[in-house]
Scaffold this active site. Structure first.
Site, PDB file in Angstrom:
ATOM      1  N   ASP A 191     -11.129 -12.520  -6.946  1.00  0.00           N
ATOM      2  CA  ASP A 191     -10.818 -13.347  -5.777  1.00  0.00           C
ATOM      3  C   ASP A 191      -9.327 -13.292  -5.431  1.00  0.00           C
ATOM      4  O   ASP A 191      -8.491 -13.107  -6.314  1.00  0.00           O
ATOM      5  CB  ASP A 191     -11.247 -14.797  -6.067  1.00  0.00           C
ATOM      6  CG  ASP A 191     -11.387 -15.627  -4.798  1.00  0.00           C
ATOM      7  OD1 ASP A 191     -11.410 -15.034  -3.693  1.00  0.00           O
ATOM      8  OD2 ASP A 191     -11.461 -16.864  -4.909  1.00  0.00           O
ATOM      9  N   ASN A 242     -20.759 -14.061   1.701  1.00  0.00           N
ATOM     10  CA  ASN A 242     -19.703 -13.255   2.343  1.00  0.00           C
ATOM     11  C   ASN A 242     -20.181 -12.568   3.623  1.00  0.00           C
ATOM     12  O   ASN A 242     -19.368 -12.115   4.435  1.00  0.00           O
ATOM     13  CB  ASN A 242     -19.130 -12.210   1.377  1.00  0.00           C
ATOM     14  CG  ASN A 242     -18.260 -12.794   0.271  1.00  0.00           C
ATOM     15  OD1 ASN A 242     -18.192 -12.253  -0.830  1.00  0.00           O
ATOM     16  ND2 ASN A 242     -17.585 -13.905   0.556  1.00  0.00           N
TER      17      ASN A 242
END
Ligand code: IPE
Ligand code: IPE
Ligand code: MG
Length: 245
Positions: A21, A69
């Site tokens: 991330d 996502n």
């Protein structure tokens, strides 16, 4: 003594899972577009894979794209897909040289056709490799994975081929995408966020967690070694007392 030499090779985590991330924030910090961060994230993937092989970790799972996502801007999604296909094509040689077996988990049918094909070709080409199993979580969501497993099990019960009392933890695990992969011993998340984001909810039940403030493109193999070293200092009690271990 460098961090790598401090690691006890006899007590390595067998499976490390990583939530990669911070690509977007890293790029933004440099005044660049988010996609620049994703491109640089690929080098960190290489670093960590090489580090895992160097030290002898047999399973590495990387969260590369979540089912959530898909809700990102179309342009970013497309850039991520293109990056995935170019990286897979480029890395095939290194996979073969290093004995890396590629696997993918997630709702793979939702991926563009060319990605599905490249993934399948790469998995087929590397299926005999046995040094390190690299699993990419793509279009992956853990709740969906658990629901899929539940539906398939329910189907078998309805057909009479499975009895409810046969549904054990072991059996349930066999219906997950990760059926042939051991549960992670260590889960790493970069970028300072401390959450699971729908990643391996079932499999992480007793996993040790390690969080890094570094953004993913800055993550190096030494950071991986540091995480492993820290993991080795922990006592995994699995519900027992210290004295029982
Ligand atoms: C991780 O970085 C890569 C993916 C989720 C695909 P992010 O893109 O989430 O970067 P941040 O968290 O916005 O900085
Ligand atoms: C999790 O990162 C998914 C991946 C790393 C692929 P996100 O950046 O999507 O997670 P949230 O939305 O911040 O929880
Ligand atoms: Mg993020």
């Amino acid at each position: 003594m460098n961090i790598k030499d401090k690691i006890d090779r006899a007590k390595l985590p067998q499976h490390i899972a990583i939530i990669m991330d911070g690509n977007g924030r890293w790029a933004k910090g440099l005044g660049k577009l988010r996609v620049f961060g994703h491109k640089n994230g690929v080098s960190a993937v290489r670093e960590v894979l090489e580090g895992a092989i160097e030290i002898g970790v047999p399973y590495l799972t990387l969260y590369a794209f979540s089912s959530e996502n898909w809700n990102r801007p179309k342009l970013e999604v497309r850039a991520l897909m293109e990056l995935l296909i170019s990286s897979l094509t480029k890395e095939l040689k290194t996979f073969q040289q290093n004995g890396v077996k590629l696997k993918a988990i997630g709702n793979l049918n939702d991926l563009p056709d060319n990605i599905q094909k490249t993934l399948n070709d790469t998995m087929e080409a590397t299926k005999e490799n046995s040094k390190c199993t690299l699993t990419l979580a793509l279009s992956y969501g853990s709740r969906t994975e658990i629901l899929d497993a539940t539906k398939r099990i329910a189907d078998q019960v309805a057909q009479g081929t499975l009895k409810p009392e046969d549904i054990t933890e072991d059996l349930f695990s066999q219906y997950l995408y990760t059926a042939d992969i051991p549960d992670p011993d260590l889960m790493i998340r970069t970028s300072g966020e401390q959450r699971i984001s729908n990643f391996l909810l079932w499999q992480l039940a007793y996993t040790e967690l390690w969080f890094s403030a570094k953004m993913w493109p800055e993550f190096t193999r030494n950071d991986l070694f540091e995480a492993i070293f820290d993991y080795q200092s922990r006592e995994r009690r699995f519900g027992k007392t210290s004295e029982q271990l």
